[in-house]
Design a protein around this motif. Structure first.
Motif, PDB file in Angstrom:
ATOM      1  N   SER A 194       0.846  -1.185   0.000  1.00 31.44           N
ATOM      2  CA  SER A 194       0.000   0.000   0.000  1.00 31.44           C
ATOM      3  C   SER A 194       0.886   1.241   0.000  1.00 31.44           C
ATOM      4  N   ALA A 195       0.309   2.343  -0.327  1.00 28.63           N
ATOM      5  CA  ALA A 195       1.066   3.597  -0.365  1.00 28.63           C
ATOM      6  C   ALA A 195       1.599   3.964   1.019  1.00 28.63           C
ATOM      7  N   GLU A 196       0.919   3.487   2.056  1.00 30.94           N
ATOM      8  CA  GLU A 196       1.330   3.838   3.417  1.00 30.94           C
ATOM      9  C   GLU A 196       2.573   3.071   3.857  1.00 30.94           C
ATOM     10  N   ASP A 197       2.927   2.025   3.121  1.00 32.66           N
ATOM     11  CA  ASP A 197       4.062   1.212   3.529  1.00 32.66           C
ATOM     12  C   ASP A 197       5.398   1.902   3.281  1.00 32.66           C
ATOM     13  N   GLY A 198       5.408   2.890   2.437  1.00 28.42           N
ATOM     14  CA  GLY A 198       6.644   3.615   2.169  1.00 28.42           C
ATOM     15  C   GLY A 198       7.593   2.797   1.300  1.00 28.42           C
ATOM     16  N   GLN A 199       8.873   3.196   1.322  1.00 30.22           N
ATOM     17  CA  GLN A 199       9.884   2.533   0.508  1.00 30.22           C
ATOM     18  C   GLN A 199      10.672   1.534   1.372  1.00 30.22           C
ATOM     19  N   GLY A 200      11.512   0.748   0.697  1.00 29.01           N
ATOM     20  CA  GLY A 200      12.352  -0.212   1.414  1.00 29.01           C
ATOM     21  C   GLY A 200      11.852  -1.629   1.261  1.00 29.01           C
ATOM     22  N   THR A 201      12.615  -2.551   1.862  1.00 30.62           N
ATOM     23  CA  THR A 201      12.282  -3.967   1.778  1.00 30.62           C
ATOM     24  C   THR A 201      11.030  -4.264   2.598  1.00 30.62           C
ATOM     25  N   ARG A 202      10.148  -4.997   1.970  1.00 21.99           N
ATOM     26  CA  ARG A 202       8.910  -5.371   2.648  1.00 21.99           C
ATOM     27  C   ARG A 202       8.897  -6.881   2.900  1.00 21.99           C
ATOM     28  N   GLY A 203       8.095  -7.283   3.869  1.00 23.70           N
ATOM     29  CA  GLY A 203       7.978  -8.700   4.170  1.00 23.70           C
ATOM     30  C   GLY A 203       6.536  -9.130   4.326  1.00 23.70           C
ATOM     31  N   TYR A 204       6.267 -10.358   3.907  1.00 20.51           N
ATOM     32  CA  TYR A 204       4.951 -10.960   4.084  1.00 20.51           C
ATOM     33  C   TYR A 204       5.148 -12.340   4.723  1.00 20.51           C
ATOM     34  N   VAL A 205       4.261 -12.686   5.612  1.00 20.66           N
ATOM     35  CA  VAL A 205       4.299 -14.013   6.209  1.00 20.66           C
ATOM     36  C   VAL A 205       2.893 -14.590   6.203  1.00 20.66           C
ATOM     37  N   LEU A 206       2.796 -15.847   5.804  1.00 21.93           N
ATOM     38  CA  LEU A 206       1.510 -16.547   5.790  1.00 21.93           C
ATOM     39  C   LEU A 206       1.716 -17.809   6.611  1.00 21.93           C
ATOM     40  N   CYS A 207       1.129 -17.822   7.788  1.00 22.25           N
ATOM     41  CA  CYS A 207       1.327 -18.938   8.719  1.00 22.25           C
ATOM     42  C   CYS A 207       0.240 -19.995   8.559  1.00 22.25           C
ATOM     43  N   ASP A 208       0.664 -21.234   8.397  1.00 16.10           N
ATOM     44  CA  ASP A 208      -0.257 -22.372   8.325  1.00 16.10           C
ATOM     45  C   ASP A 208      -1.233 -22.232   7.165  1.00 16.10           C
ATOM     46  N   LEU A 209      -0.680 -22.079   5.975  1.00 13.62           N
ATOM     47  CA  LEU A 209      -1.504 -21.966   4.774  1.00 13.62           C
ATOM     48  C   LEU A 209      -2.497 -23.119   4.689  1.00 13.62           C
ATOM     49  N   THR A 210      -3.746 -22.803   4.449  1.00 14.94           N
ATOM     50  CA  THR A 210      -4.785 -23.821   4.301  1.00 14.94           C
ATOM     51  C   THR A 210      -4.754 -24.376   2.885  1.00 14.94           C
ATOM     52  N   THR A 211      -4.471 -25.659   2.748  1.00 15.77           N
ATOM     53  CA  THR A 211      -4.474 -26.312   1.438  1.00 15.77           C
ATOM     54  C   THR A 211      -5.377 -27.532   1.499  1.00 15.77           C
ATOM     55  N   ARG A 212      -5.876 -27.918   0.360  1.00 15.47           N
ATOM     56  CA  ARG A 212      -6.729 -29.111   0.262  1.00 15.47           C
ATOM     57  C   ARG A 212      -6.303 -29.904  -0.959  1.00 15.47           C
TER      58      ARG A 212
END
Length: 735
Positions: A194-212
């Motif tokens: 989003s625009a509010e995140d600013g510049q620089g390295t960003r990170g995303y984490v998805l814990c316990d992805l639901t798969t079938r």
């Protein structure tokens, strides 16, 4: 008094199976598989000595009653059938549940479906994060190259914290938490800054992805999200469990660091170095670390220890934390939905609790049997189905916090090496069975049906574990266990069922379940012959703890037996044999000296009591070291030791021998037994020396001398050969 004809009591054929019971009620249950029940002619009771051996060999480690302290081995029989170790039962586990103080086990909150993780949370986690630098370095290199990393590990191994720390070390800011229900195909569109995140390295984490199975995470999904991440200078770490549905997706395995390292790191953050070292040295802390607790529990324990160091909680809170966290885990297993712990895995957990330390294949087999019964309870209209393949052993044991190992299993053919499965923490089985029985009553019909099937199994291990399981249930809720399981077994027409009832009550008593002796006292005087049979067998097993009461009950039972037999042809020889076998086990127990004194003190009370004492004594004399044909006779070995340190016992053994040899109903089996001892002495010097010390004590009159000297002069050797040389040597002991 009218009684049996010579040789009719138990001494006449010790160990022989009695004939089928007649005149019993026919209200016995049918076999669950619909097959015809075994005929009465095939349903023979196992002799008490062999049944006792099976009970000791196959009882679980949580009921290690011990050869020296309860009914196994002891002064006479030694430890050849003993079980080492102590019990972990008691009020702390088998009584009311330990109070759980609602400790938070999570390292960070994931209550929000998605959102930014506060930097303060990341800094706090980094301060106590423990992992091998080589491992972390390899994961960081891979994440830098590929932008997305799928981290695979078991639940509660710190995989979430590891994912966050990887992003934190890359300098990612902010780190956004994605909804675990994000579909694999929507990953790319969710990784949008989003625009509010600013510049620089960003990170995303998805814990316990639901798969079938119908919606797995595929390589194409990762390629799409990788392109999106490169545009943003961002990274994504996905954590998955061992059973996640993946297609052509490379994963990085995550394994937990040592609990001691994690605890030390957390303590150093919350206290100073000296305090942390002192806390790590506490006995309760060492006990906790040896129990294989999860990292979330270790982190929560560190918080409690810090409060203990500050004087906010007591040592009792520290000591009780391990059990409380274990109970919390067991509750989670049975309260969580099917996606977390499927019904088949719940059934396996129950089976593992019943067969803890037993063969894995057997546990899995009988776990699936319970699974079918649970499905029937859950939906009676559905045909129970059990998948034939698909369950990985490692993943199943990972969920159960259990381990595999090789060990010998006792069988009727000798030890056999098997792959065994056991909980890492030996308290789990007791806590789990209590939780299922008292916390989930809707599971009782399936559990009772399962236990009844186990009691019908042809394998001694299975029947013994059915009994030990019921003993745990009885400790938790005696009235229900009696009404639903034990009493139906005790009143069954089948000896096999009644023997499981005997073992259930015996193990319940050894687990400190109250009122078991009162139950047996009531049953011993019952009009129902089946209940009297159960009481007699159980007296033989718990009698060493209360020998006077046990002998009194057996005397009362045998007098009633003789009184009720107006016609010798109607004499209940089977029950007489059972009573004699009960005396046999008591004589071969740790309470042997007290039992011997009790037999001698009432030997001349009446014919019934005398037959009981002599029959049981002769049976006991037949038992040898290790049950080997030419092993040293246990009672003879007892006599040899008693001549040096217990003259009263030595005189008592000799007195019973003289009475048996001179009794018209016991002379023949007694002489046959002495002949067997002589043959053993021909192969064993210790047996010869012991017999040489005993024989002179058996001659106090001319008839006694004539009887024994005739035996030694005329007895045949093995296979009809002449008398063995040892017979002539023993003859010289008479002077």
């Amino acid at each position: 008094m009218t009684g049996p004809e010579p040789g009719a009591q138990g001494a006449a054929a010790p160990g022989a199976g009695p004939t089928p019971e007649q005149g019993e009620p026919a209200a016995d249950e049918t076999r669950p598989d619909g097959a015809a029940e075994e005929t009465e002619e095939r349903d023979q009771p196992q002799n008490a000595w062999s049944a006792r051996r099976d009970l000791i060999d196959h009882s679980p480690r949580t009921m290690n009653v011990g050869a020296r302290t309860r009914f196994g081995g002891g002064y006479v029989a030694g430890d050849q059938h003993g079980v080492s170790g102590g019990r972990v039962t008691g009020d702390v586990i088998m009584g009311s549940k330990t109070e759980i103080h609602h400790w938070s086990f999570s390292g960070f909150s994931t209550a929000a479906a998605s959102g930014e993780i506060p930097r303060a949370t990341l800094e706090r986690l980094a301060a106590s994060f423990v992992a091998a630098e080589e491992t972390v370095g390899g994961l960081l290199d891979r994440l830098r190259r590929e932008r997305v990393l799928v981290l695979s590990g078991a639940r509660f191994t710190g995989r979430r914290t590891a994912a966050l720390m990887l992003l934190h070390r890359l300098g990612a800011a902010p780190v956004r938490l994605l909804d675990r229900d994000t579909s694999p195909g929507a990953l790319a569109e969710r990784c949008t800054a989003s625009a509010e995140d600013g510049q620089g390295t960003r990170g995303y984490v998805l814990c316990d992805l639901t798969t079938r199975r119908g919606s797995p995470l595929r390589e194409a999904h990762l390629l799409a999200v990788r392109d999106r991440l490169a545009e943003q200078d961002a990274y994504l770490v996905i954590t998955v469990g061992p059973t996640a549905a993946l297609e052509d997706v490379p994963t990085a395995g995550w394994f937990p660091p040592a609990a001691e390292e994690v605890l030390a790191a957390h303590l150093r953050v919350r206290t100073d170095e000296a305090t942390a070292a002192r806390l790590l040295g506490l006995p309760d802390v060492k006990e906790f670390l040896g129990r294989g607790h999860q990292l979330r529990e270790t982190a929560a324990f560190a918080r409690l220890l810090a409060r203990y160091a500050a004087g906010e909680v007591t040592g009792r809170d520290v000591a009780g934390f391990s059990l409380a966290s274990l109970e919390n885990q067991v509750q989670e297993w049975f309260e969580e939905d099917e996606s977390a712990v499927p019904l088949r895995d719940k059934a396996f957990l129950v089976a593992l609790a019943a067969f803890d330390g037993g063969p894995y294949a057997l546990t899995a087999e009988l776990g699936d049997l319970l699974y079918r019964f649970l499905q029937k309870t859950d939906n009676p209209a559905r045909v129970p189905e059990v998948p034939v393949f698909g369950t990985h052993v490692g993943k199943r044991l990972q969920l159960a916090r259990a381990r595999l190992y090789e060990d010998d299993q006792h069988t009727e053919w000798g030890p056999v090496t098997q792959t065994m499965a056991a909980f890492t923490d030996d308290r789990v089985a007791l806590v789990l069975l209590r939780e299922v029985w008292t916390g989930h009553p809707s599971a009782r019909p399936a559990l009772v049906e399962w236990l009844r099937r186990l009691a019908d199994d042809g394998r001694p291990l299975v029947r013994t574990r059915a009994a030990s399981t019921v003993a745990v249930l009885a400790r938790a809720d005696l009235p229900s266990a009696m009404a639903l399981v034990i009493e139906p077994w005790a009143t069954s027409n089948r000896f096999r069922h009644r023997l499981v009832a005997v073992n259930s009550l015996t193990l319940a008593h050894f687990s400190d379940t109250p009122n078991v002796p009162r139950i047996l006292d009531a049953w011993s005087g019952s009009e129902d012959r089946r209940l009297r049979w159960v009481a007699v067998r159980a007296y033989a097993l718990i009698g060493p703890e209360r020998p006077e009461q046990a002998l009194a009950a057996l005397r009362q039972a045998v007098r009633r037996l003789y009184t009720e037999s107006g016609d010798p042809d109607d004499f209940d020889r089977e029950m007489a044999a059972e009573l004699a076998e009960a005396v046999e086990l008591l004589l071969l127990s740790p309470a042997a000296a007290e039992v011997l004194a009790g037999l001698l003190g009432h030997l001349d009370d009446d014919r019934a009591v005398r037959d009981l004492a002599l029959g049981g004594f002769i049976n006991a004399c037949r038992r040898t070291e290790g049950d080997e044909r030419y092993g040293q006779p246990l009672v003879l070995g007892w006599y040899a030791r008693a001549t040096a340190d217990d003259e009263t016992a030595a005189q008592g053994i000799a007195h019973l021998w003289r009475r048996a040899l001179g009794d018209p109903h016991a002379t023949r089996p007694a002489l046959d037994l002495l002949r067997e001892w002589v043959l053993i002495a021909d192969r064993s010097s210790p047996t010869e020396w012991a017999l040489a010390a005993l024989l002179p004590k058996l001659v106090t009159s001319e008839p006694e001398y004539q009887r024994l000297s005739h035996l030694l002069r005329t007895m045949p050797g093995e296979d009809g050969n002449p008398p063995p040389p040892v017979a002539a040597r023993l003859l010289t002991t008479f002077g």
